[in-house]
Motif scaffolding. Structure first.
Motif, PDB file in Angstrom:
ATOM      1  N   LEU A  84      38.629  36.041  49.028  1.00 29.96           N
ATOM      2  CA  LEU A  84      39.465  37.129  49.541  1.00 29.96           C
ATOM      3  C   LEU A  84      38.938  37.689  50.854  1.00 29.96           C
ATOM      4  O   LEU A  84      39.719  38.019  51.754  1.00 29.96           O
ATOM      5  CB  LEU A  84      39.552  38.242  48.487  1.00 29.96           C
ATOM      6  CG  LEU A  84      40.484  39.411  48.803  1.00 29.96           C
ATOM      7  CD1 LEU A  84      41.935  38.935  48.865  1.00 29.96           C
ATOM      8  CD2 LEU A  84      40.332  40.522  47.763  1.00 29.96           C
ATOM      9  N   HIS A  85      37.626  37.792  50.982  1.00 34.46           N
ATOM     10  CA  HIS A  85      37.047  38.375  52.200  1.00 34.46           C
ATOM     11  C   HIS A  85      35.654  37.792  52.392  1.00 34.46           C
ATOM     12  O   HIS A  85      34.928  37.533  51.420  1.00 34.46           O
ATOM     13  CB  HIS A  85      36.965  39.904  52.085  1.00 34.46           C
ATOM     14  CG  HIS A  85      36.297  40.569  53.254  1.00 34.46           C
ATOM     15  ND1 HIS A  85      36.911  40.708  54.488  1.00 34.46           N
ATOM     16  CD2 HIS A  85      35.057  41.115  53.384  1.00 34.46           C
ATOM     17  CE1 HIS A  85      36.092  41.328  55.316  1.00 34.46           C
ATOM     18  NE2 HIS A  85      34.952  41.581  54.677  1.00 34.46           N
ATOM     19  N   PRO A 107      46.673  39.550  40.242  1.00 31.57           N
ATOM     20  CA  PRO A 107      45.213  39.725  40.326  1.00 31.57           C
ATOM     21  C   PRO A 107      44.640  40.159  38.963  1.00 31.57           C
ATOM     22  O   PRO A 107      45.193  41.026  38.282  1.00 31.57           O
ATOM     23  CB  PRO A 107      45.034  40.822  41.373  1.00 31.57           C
ATOM     24  CG  PRO A 107      46.332  40.855  42.131  1.00 31.57           C
ATOM     25  CD  PRO A 107      47.395  40.471  41.142  1.00 31.57           C
ATOM     26  N   LEU A 108      43.505  39.548  38.591  1.00 36.18           N
ATOM     27  CA  LEU A 108      42.844  39.864  37.323  1.00 36.18           C
ATOM     28  C   LEU A 108      41.502  40.576  37.524  1.00 36.18           C
ATOM     29  O   LEU A 108      41.195  41.527  36.816  1.00 36.18           O
ATOM     30  CB  LEU A 108      42.623  38.575  36.506  1.00 36.18           C
ATOM     31  CG  LEU A 108      43.882  37.805  36.117  1.00 36.18           C
ATOM     32  CD1 LEU A 108      43.509  36.543  35.358  1.00 36.18           C
ATOM     33  CD2 LEU A 108      44.813  38.679  35.291  1.00 36.18           C
ATOM     34  N   ALA A 109      40.701  40.121  38.473  1.00 40.32           N
ATOM     35  CA  ALA A 109      39.383  40.726  38.699  1.00 40.32           C
ATOM     36  C   ALA A 109      38.888  40.335  40.075  1.00 40.32           C
ATOM     37  O   ALA A 109      39.316  39.315  40.648  1.00 40.32           O
ATOM     38  CB  ALA A 109      38.391  40.288  37.629  1.00 40.32           C
ATOM     39  N   ASP A 110      37.978  41.149  40.597  1.00 43.49           N
ATOM     40  CA  ASP A 110      37.327  40.870  41.881  1.00 43.49           C
ATOM     41  C   ASP A 110      35.825  40.790  41.662  1.00 43.49           C
ATOM     42  O   ASP A 110      35.252  41.539  40.856  1.00 43.49           O
ATOM     43  CB  ASP A 110      37.640  41.961  42.910  1.00 43.49           C
ATOM     44  CG  ASP A 110      39.090  41.904  43.373  1.00 43.49           C
ATOM     45  OD1 ASP A 110      39.697  40.819  43.255  1.00 43.49           O
ATOM     46  OD2 ASP A 110      39.613  42.941  43.837  1.00 43.49           O
ATOM     47  N   TYR A 119      28.228  40.133  41.434  1.00 45.09           N
ATOM     48  CA  TYR A 119      28.543  41.259  40.549  1.00 45.09           C
ATOM     49  C   TYR A 119      30.053  41.273  40.324  1.00 45.09           C
ATOM     50  O   TYR A 119      30.816  40.816  41.178  1.00 45.09           O
ATOM     51  CB  TYR A 119      28.128  42.602  41.152  1.00 45.09           C
ATOM     52  CG  TYR A 119      26.687  42.699  41.567  1.00 45.09           C
ATOM     53  CD1 TYR A 119      25.712  43.141  40.687  1.00 45.09           C
ATOM     54  CD2 TYR A 119      26.304  42.359  42.872  1.00 45.09           C
ATOM     55  CE1 TYR A 119      24.380  43.244  41.088  1.00 45.09           C
ATOM     56  CE2 TYR A 119      24.994  42.454  43.273  1.00 45.09           C
ATOM     57  CZ  TYR A 119      24.032  42.900  42.386  1.00 45.09           C
ATOM     58  OH  TYR A 119      22.726  42.999  42.775  1.00 45.09           O
ATOM     59  N   GLN A 120      30.450  41.818  39.181  1.00 45.48           N
ATOM     60  CA  GLN A 120      31.882  42.027  38.939  1.00 45.48           C
ATOM     61  C   GLN A 120      32.250  43.448  39.337  1.00 45.48           C
ATOM     62  O   GLN A 120      31.603  44.413  38.914  1.00 45.48           O
ATOM     63  CB  GLN A 120      32.230  41.792  37.469  1.00 45.48           C
ATOM     64  CG  GLN A 120      33.712  41.990  37.175  1.00 45.48           C
ATOM     65  CD  GLN A 120      34.082  41.631  35.750  1.00 45.48           C
ATOM     66  OE1 GLN A 120      33.297  40.997  35.056  1.00 45.48           O
ATOM     67  NE2 GLN A 120      35.279  42.032  35.325  1.00 45.48           N
ATOM     68  N   ALA A 121      33.287  43.574  40.138  1.00 46.25           N
ATOM     69  CA  ALA A 121      33.741  44.897  40.563  1.00 46.25           C
ATOM     70  C   ALA A 121      34.480  45.572  39.404  1.00 46.25           C
ATOM     71  O   ALA A 121      35.351  44.947  38.778  1.00 46.25           O
ATOM     72  CB  ALA A 121      34.661  44.784  41.770  1.00 46.25           C
ATOM     73  N   PRO A 122      34.156  46.811  39.085  1.00 47.16           N
ATOM     74  CA  PRO A 122      34.840  47.481  37.972  1.00 47.16           C
ATOM     75  C   PRO A 122      36.284  47.805  38.337  1.00 47.16           C
ATOM     76  O   PRO A 122      36.597  48.139  39.482  1.00 47.16           O
ATOM     77  CB  PRO A 122      34.008  48.750  37.764  1.00 47.16           C
ATOM     78  CG  PRO A 122      33.370  49.010  39.080  1.00 47.16           C
ATOM     79  CD  PRO A 122      33.127  47.662  39.703  1.00 47.16           C
ATOM     80  N   ASP A 123      37.139  47.706  37.351  1.00 46.90           N
ATOM     81  CA  ASP A 123      38.534  48.069  37.567  1.00 46.90           C
ATOM     82  C   ASP A 123      38.691  49.577  37.473  1.00 46.90           C
ATOM     83  O   ASP A 123      37.764  50.304  37.082  1.00 46.90           O
ATOM     84  CB  ASP A 123      39.424  47.366  36.545  1.00 46.90           C
ATOM     85  CG  ASP A 123      39.010  47.657  35.123  1.00 46.90           C
ATOM     86  OD1 ASP A 123      39.768  48.288  34.395  1.00 46.90           O
ATOM     87  OD2 ASP A 123      37.871  47.249  34.748  1.00 46.90           O
ATOM     88  N   LEU A 124      39.869  50.067  37.817  1.00 46.89           N
ATOM     89  CA  LEU A 124      40.121  51.509  37.855  1.00 46.89           C
ATOM     90  C   LEU A 124      39.978  52.145  36.471  1.00 46.89           C
ATOM     91  O   LEU A 124      39.420  53.237  36.338  1.00 46.89           O
ATOM     92  CB  LEU A 124      41.520  51.785  38.420  1.00 46.89           C
ATOM     93  CG  LEU A 124      41.908  53.265  38.592  1.00 46.89           C
ATOM     94  CD1 LEU A 124      40.947  53.954  39.542  1.00 46.89           C
ATOM     95  CD2 LEU A 124      43.348  53.367  39.099  1.00 46.89           C
ATOM     96  N   GLY A 125      40.456  51.443  35.436  1.00 46.06           N
ATOM     97  CA  GLY A 125      40.325  51.993  34.081  1.00 46.06           C
ATOM     98  C   GLY A 125      38.883  52.142  33.658  1.00 46.06           C
ATOM     99  O   GLY A 125      38.508  53.143  33.028  1.00 46.06           O
TER     100      GLY A 125
END
Length: 259
Positions: A84-85, A107-110, A119-125
């Protein structure tokens, strides 16, 4: 590297392979992410299928790699990973997405790679849940601590009992009370009571001087009485002559009272 159980919370773990860090760039970052020991990588994704089919489709020299990927992507649906970037050589962001059609993806995860560490970026929830739990935990801790200082007694009711106040009271020096002088009435009254008690209960021993051993009162009285001195015979004779002259003289004459 040992594989991490998928059932673990991926938000609390990270993964790195130090052998890839010197050669990490935009072209090799997806290959680095698809390592077998990476717990964030799904083996059933479209990227893995393309990676396996490269060996069997090498005879298609008429197609470039970009054209081959576009061809496979248009024919496949499912999970895939894309870059993505990229901010070489320190930061890369990879997105996991669900492909529904050639033009529709979800989109499922970043995942972000910083200095080779994934690292896995946390989602808003997850972020909101973590912040709410932190706030609720702080409020609950405050209520529990406040309840530990609360006291109750049927006769007094409720009150607060803080430990800090006890420590401060121990540290503070106690102020000395000023001794007020006694009044004349108090002194006279005390003296009268002491004299009355002395008359009712006379002392049996007396200490004549400070530091000396107390002695009985009777013995102290005997020592205080003067011993009779020996009278010289000449003094006795002069005393007798004085008595005789007084006796020879008659009683004094009575004088007439003038009216």
């Amino acid at each position: 590297m040992a594989a991490v159980d998928i059932r673990d919370n991926l938000l609390g773990i990270s993964w790195v392979d130090s052998s890839w860090i010197p050669i990490l760039n935009s072209g090799s970052v997806l290959d680095y992410f698809s390592e077998r020991s990476n717990p964030f990588y799904d083996r059933t994704c479209n990227n893995e299928v393309v990676k396996m089919q490269r060996l069997t489709l090498e005879h298609l020299n008429c197609l470039s790699k970009v054209e081959l990927k576009l061809l496979l992507r248009n024919q496949m649906v499912g999970i895939e990973y894309i870059l993505l970037h990229a901010q070489e050589p320190i930061l890369f962001i990879i997105r996991k997405q669900q492909r529904q059609s050639p033009a529709q993806v979800i989109p499922l995860a970043d995942y972000y790679i910083i200095a080779g560490v994934i690292y896995q970026a946390p989602d808003l929830g997850s972020v909101i849940n973590s912040r709410v739990l932190t706030a609720v935990h702080g409020i609950q801790s405050a209520f529990d601590e406040a309840m530990s200082y609360c006291r109750y007694h049927p006769s007094k009711g409720y009150w607060w009992h803080f430990k800090d106040h006890e420590e401060q009271d121990k540290v503070k020096p106690k102020a000395k009370r000023k001794e007020e002088p006694s009044s004349i009435f108090q002194r006279q009254r005390v003296d009268a009571l002491l004299i009355d008690l002395r008359q009712k209960f006379p002392p049996r021993f007396v200490q004549q001087k400070s530091g000396e051993k107390p002695v009985p009162v009777d013995q102290a009285k005997k020592e205080a009485e003067p011993l009779p001195e020996a009278v010289k015979p000449e003094e006795k004779e002069s005393a007798k002559t004085v008595q005789q002259t007084v006796s020879t003289k008659g009683p004094p004459e009575k004088r007439m009272r003038l009216q």
